[in-house]
Design a protein around this motif. Structure first.
Motif, short mmCIF file in Angstrom:
data_model
loop_
_atom_site.label_atom_id
_atom_site.label_comp_id
_atom_site.label_asym_id
_atom_site.label_seq_id
_atom_site.Cartn_x
_atom_site.Cartn_y
_atom_site.Cartn_z
N GLN A 215 0.85 -1.19 0.00
CA GLN A 215 0.00 0.00 0.00
C GLN A 215 0.89 1.25 0.00
OE1 GLN A 215 -3.44 -0.86 -0.15
NE2 GLN A 215 -2.28 -2.78 -0.41
N SER A 216 1.98 1.15 0.68
CA SER A 216 3.04 2.16 0.65
C SER A 216 4.33 1.48 1.07
CB SER A 216 2.73 3.34 1.58
OG SER A 216 2.78 2.94 2.93
N LEU A 217 5.46 2.00 0.60
CA LEU A 217 6.74 1.36 0.88
C LEU A 217 7.73 2.34 1.51
CD1 LEU A 217 7.21 -0.86 -2.32
CD2 LEU A 217 6.66 -1.62 0.00
N GLY A 218 8.76 1.78 2.11
CA GLY A 218 9.71 2.59 2.85
C GLY A 218 10.58 3.49 2.00
N ILE A 219 11.01 3.00 0.82
CA ILE A 219 11.90 3.81 -0.01
C ILE A 219 11.68 3.54 -1.48
CG2 ILE A 219 13.78 2.09 0.04
CD1 ILE A 219 15.73 4.50 0.19
N ALA A 220 11.70 4.61 -2.24
CA ALA A 220 11.53 4.50 -3.69
C ALA A 220 12.89 4.18 -4.30
CB ALA A 220 10.97 5.79 -4.26
N SER A 221 13.44 3.06 -3.90
CA SER A 221 14.78 2.69 -4.35
C SER A 221 14.78 2.39 -5.84
CB SER A 221 15.26 1.46 -3.58
OG SER A 221 16.49 1.02 -4.07
N SER A 222 15.76 2.92 -6.52
CA SER A 222 15.89 2.67 -7.95
C SER A 222 17.26 2.08 -8.23
CB SER A 222 15.72 3.97 -8.74
OG SER A 222 16.05 3.78 -10.10
N PHE A 223 17.33 1.16 -9.17
CA PHE A 223 18.59 0.56 -9.54
C PHE A 223 19.23 1.32 -10.72
CE2 PHE A 223 16.76 -2.51 -6.85
CZ PHE A 223 17.80 -3.31 -6.36
N TYR A 224 18.54 2.38 -11.19
CA TYR A 224 19.10 3.24 -12.22
C TYR A 224 20.27 4.01 -11.61
CZ TYR A 224 19.31 7.02 -15.70
OH TYR A 224 19.73 7.91 -16.65
N TYR A 225 21.28 4.31 -12.40
CA TYR A 225 22.52 4.84 -11.82
C TYR A 225 22.36 6.20 -11.15
CZ TYR A 225 24.00 8.24 -15.50
OH TYR A 225 24.12 9.32 -16.36
N TYR A 226 21.39 7.01 -11.59
CA TYR A 226 21.18 8.31 -10.95
C TYR A 226 20.83 8.15 -9.47
CZ TYR A 226 21.27 12.16 -14.34
OH TYR A 226 21.66 13.16 -15.20
N HIS A 227 20.21 7.03 -9.10
CA HIS A 227 19.76 6.83 -7.73
C HIS A 227 20.61 5.82 -6.97
CE1 HIS A 227 16.26 9.19 -8.79
NE2 HIS A 227 16.12 8.43 -9.85
N SER A 228 21.26 4.91 -7.68
CA SER A 228 22.04 3.89 -6.98
C SER A 228 23.52 4.25 -6.83
CB SER A 228 21.91 2.54 -7.69
OG SER A 228 22.21 2.64 -9.07
N GLY A 284 2.54 5.72 -8.01
CA GLY A 284 2.82 7.11 -7.68
C GLY A 284 4.26 7.28 -7.25
N GLY A 285 4.55 8.38 -6.61
CA GLY A 285 5.90 8.66 -6.18
C GLY A 285 5.94 9.24 -4.79
N PHE A 286 7.07 9.80 -4.42
CA PHE A 286 7.23 10.39 -3.10
C PHE A 286 6.21 11.50 -2.87
CE2 PHE A 286 9.07 13.62 -0.29
CZ PHE A 286 9.34 12.86 0.84
N SER A 287 6.02 12.35 -3.86
CA SER A 287 5.10 13.49 -3.69
C SER A 287 3.66 13.05 -3.53
CB SER A 287 5.23 14.45 -4.86
OG SER A 287 4.92 13.81 -6.09
N ASP A 288 3.34 11.82 -3.95
CA ASP A 288 1.99 11.28 -3.78
C ASP A 288 1.83 10.58 -2.43
OD1 ASP A 288 1.07 12.13 -6.27
OD2 ASP A 288 1.89 10.36 -7.27
N PHE A 293 10.82 7.37 1.99
CA PHE A 293 12.11 7.94 1.61
C PHE A 293 12.28 7.92 0.09
CE2 PHE A 293 12.85 6.04 5.83
CZ PHE A 293 13.24 7.18 6.53
N TYR A 294 13.08 8.87 -0.36
CA TYR A 294 13.34 9.01 -1.80
C TYR A 294 14.72 9.62 -1.97
CZ TYR A 294 12.75 11.09 -6.53
OH TYR A 294 12.90 11.48 -7.84
N ILE A 295 15.58 8.97 -2.75
CA ILE A 295 16.92 9.48 -3.00
C ILE A 295 16.95 10.16 -4.36
CG2 ILE A 295 19.33 8.83 -3.40
CD1 ILE A 295 18.88 6.50 -1.44
N SER A 296 17.30 11.44 -4.36
CA SER A 296 17.34 12.17 -5.62
C SER A 296 18.16 13.43 -5.47
CB SER A 296 15.93 12.51 -6.09
OG SER A 296 15.94 13.04 -7.42
N GLY A 297 18.34 14.14 -6.59
CA GLY A 297 19.07 15.39 -6.58
C GLY A 297 18.22 16.51 -5.98
N TYR A 303 10.03 20.82 -7.03
CA TYR A 303 8.82 20.11 -7.42
C TYR A 303 8.05 19.57 -6.22
CZ TYR A 303 11.22 20.29 -11.91
OH TYR A 303 11.87 20.73 -13.03
N MET A 304 8.69 19.56 -5.06
CA MET A 304 8.05 19.08 -3.84
C MET A 304 7.41 20.20 -3.02
SD MET A 304 8.78 15.87 -4.19
CE MET A 304 10.03 14.75 -4.83
N THR A 305 7.70 21.44 -3.36
CA THR A 305 7.23 22.56 -2.54
C THR A 305 5.70 22.68 -2.52
OG1 THR A 305 7.53 24.07 -4.42
CG2 THR A 305 9.35 23.91 -2.82
N GLY A 306 5.04 22.07 -3.47
CA GLY A 306 3.58 22.15 -3.51
C GLY A 306 2.88 21.07 -2.72
#
Length: 454
Positions: A215-228, A284-288, A293-297, A303-306
């Motif tokens: 229903q919801s998860l602890g981290i939006a972990s991605s194996f893409y290099y930008y996040h890993s 969805g994503g972190f903003s939803d 947790f979400y690892i990003s630049g 984009y999260m200020t709203g």
């Protein structure tokens, strides 16, 4: 032209395509001169008469509407403080690299070219850009570490020459949902949080139904290099011995294996990060509010200020801000075309983009952390509407940064190899040790081939 350009030109001529104008659908704006008494050095009033190079140049970039608006304001400010100059802004939002290269082939390259170091590298090597080391030598204040993040400069250096001036950089941080942590009775992460503690927080805030459907998860972990890769850097691992001037691949290490183990366990054994099946349920994503947790630049902050459905903040990734190189960072800067007919004015503009006046303008979007520390830590940047409590982390962790992307022409090929084995790691078809060795072996071959042809 180098062999690359000659071959591409021949190909284009055979296809009877024109390489004389800007791409269809691209915005082209000619900025009008306005009056200003702001100094580009300190942001204070000045009446000193400008006596530098004059004339007309073009400046090309890409970006969102807000970014382009800031670029136009920067052009306007430059013209206002540099009488007798005109800067024409050109926006290439579709296939930027190809458009720029085509303009070069047609002999109509823009004078000033925006880009990430990894984009500019190819053009440096092909002779499409000219060294601007004299800009750094002329303006000694650029080396004042009290004012500038000077550790960013080497990403624009090749064979002892600088080829661009940086506008700033974006580090990678940990976004977290304070509301979810409050509901689980967990502490918020901070600079002392460990990866083990982060895993416990992520487990405690993951929710699955009786059938195991998330229903919801602890981290939006991605194996893409930008996040890993930021996770690997934080563990003390690395991709190359020197991200700005690599001589060997250094991926296969105990530190990297430890990071890969954490990633694999997060998506499988511990179950708080999405595996292939979970991704079909949580779209969805972190903003939803779907992840704690979400690892990003830090570019994602704007984009999260709203967000209004929950409280959120940012923190350094675990084990970062301890030593240089433990924090991943993306750079962007301004280079000067080797075809420029007004190179001195183009260099003046590239320098202007590092000054207080322009840095204030470029900081308006919130998408990039300004090169100048006095601007980066100003209320106008840190206290933007909707900003997180610990927004200053985006500046405080810059001294610990290393380039996320390697400065080698084979980098994209390396990342194709990386993605292939990281997918297998996620699916549990290979072990972390096997993954590290495979990526090391294949990427070293790619780098060896490149260095042999240097």
């Amino acid at each position: 032209m180098k062999k690359f350009l000659a071959l591409l030109l021949a190909s284009i001529m055979m296809m009877s395509t024109a390489a004389c104008g800007s791409s269809s659908g691209n915005e082209t704006a000619t900025a009008e001169k306005t009056e200003s008494t702001e100094s580009s050095e300190e942001g204070t009033e000045s009446t000193e008469e400008y006596t530098g190079p004059t004339g007309e140049i073009t400046f090309c970039t890409w970006g969102s509407a807000s970014e382009i608006d800031c670029d136009q304001k920067a052009c306007d400010a430059f013209m206002a403080s540099h009488p007798g100059t005109t800067v024409n802004l050109e926006v290439f939002n579709e296939d930027y690299a190809t458009t720029v290269e085509t303009r070069f082939l047609g002999g109509q390259a823009p004078d000033v070219i925006y880009g990430h170091p990894s984009t500019l590298l190819k053009w440096m090597k092909e002779g499409m850009l000219q060294p601007i080391t004299d800009v750094y030598e002329k303006h000694e204040e650029l080396w004042d570490e009290e004012i500038y993040q000077t550790n960013l400069y080497d990403a624009y250096k090749m064979d002892g020459e600088y080829y661009a001036t940086p506008v700033g950089a974006d580090t990678f941080v940990l976004f977290y949902n304070k509301t979810k942590l409050d509901e689980a009775g967990m502490e918020y992460p901070d600079a002392d949080t460990t990866w083990e503690e982060l895993a416990e927080m992520a487990k405690a805030t993951s929710i699955r139904d009786e059938n195991g459907v998330p229903q919801s998860l602890g981290i939006a972990s991605s194996f893409y290099y930008y996040h890993s890769l930021p996770i690997i850097y934080a563990h003390g691992g690395s991709m190359l011995d020197n991200m700005n001037e690599p001589s060997k691949v250094t991926f296969d290490s105990p530190e990297t294996a430890e990071a890969l183990t954490w990633l694999q366990n997060a998506a499988n054994e511990w179950g708080f990060a999405p595996n292939g099946e979970d991704s079909t349920y949580i779209t969805g994503g972190f903003s939803d509010g779907d992840y704690t947790f979400y690892i990003s630049g830090v570019y994602d902050i704007v984009y999260m200020t709203g967000i209004t459905d929950f409280e959120w903040d940012i923190a350094p990734l675990p084990q970062t801000m301890k030593k240089e190189g433990d924090t991943a960072v993306l750079y962007a800067g301004y280079s000067v075309s080797s075809q420029s007919e007004n190179p001195e004015l183009a260099k003046e503009f590239a320098y202007f983009m590092t000054t207080y006046e322009d840095q204030e303008i470029m900081a308006e979007t919130g998408l990039i952390t300004p090169l100048r520390k006095d601007v980066a830590l100003s209320d106008e940047v840190i206290n933007i509407e909707g900003a997180p409590e610990h927004h200053s982390v985006r500046v405080e962790n810059l001294p610990y940064g290393q380039n996320l992307q390697g400065q080698c022409l084979s980098w994209n090929e390396m990342m194709d190899v990386y993605s292939s084995y990281m997918s297998q790691l996620k699916d549990m078809s290979i072990t972390p040790a096997e993954c590290a060795t495979a990526i090391q072996t294949e990427c070293q071959k790619l780098l060896d081939e490149e260095l042999a042809n240097k």
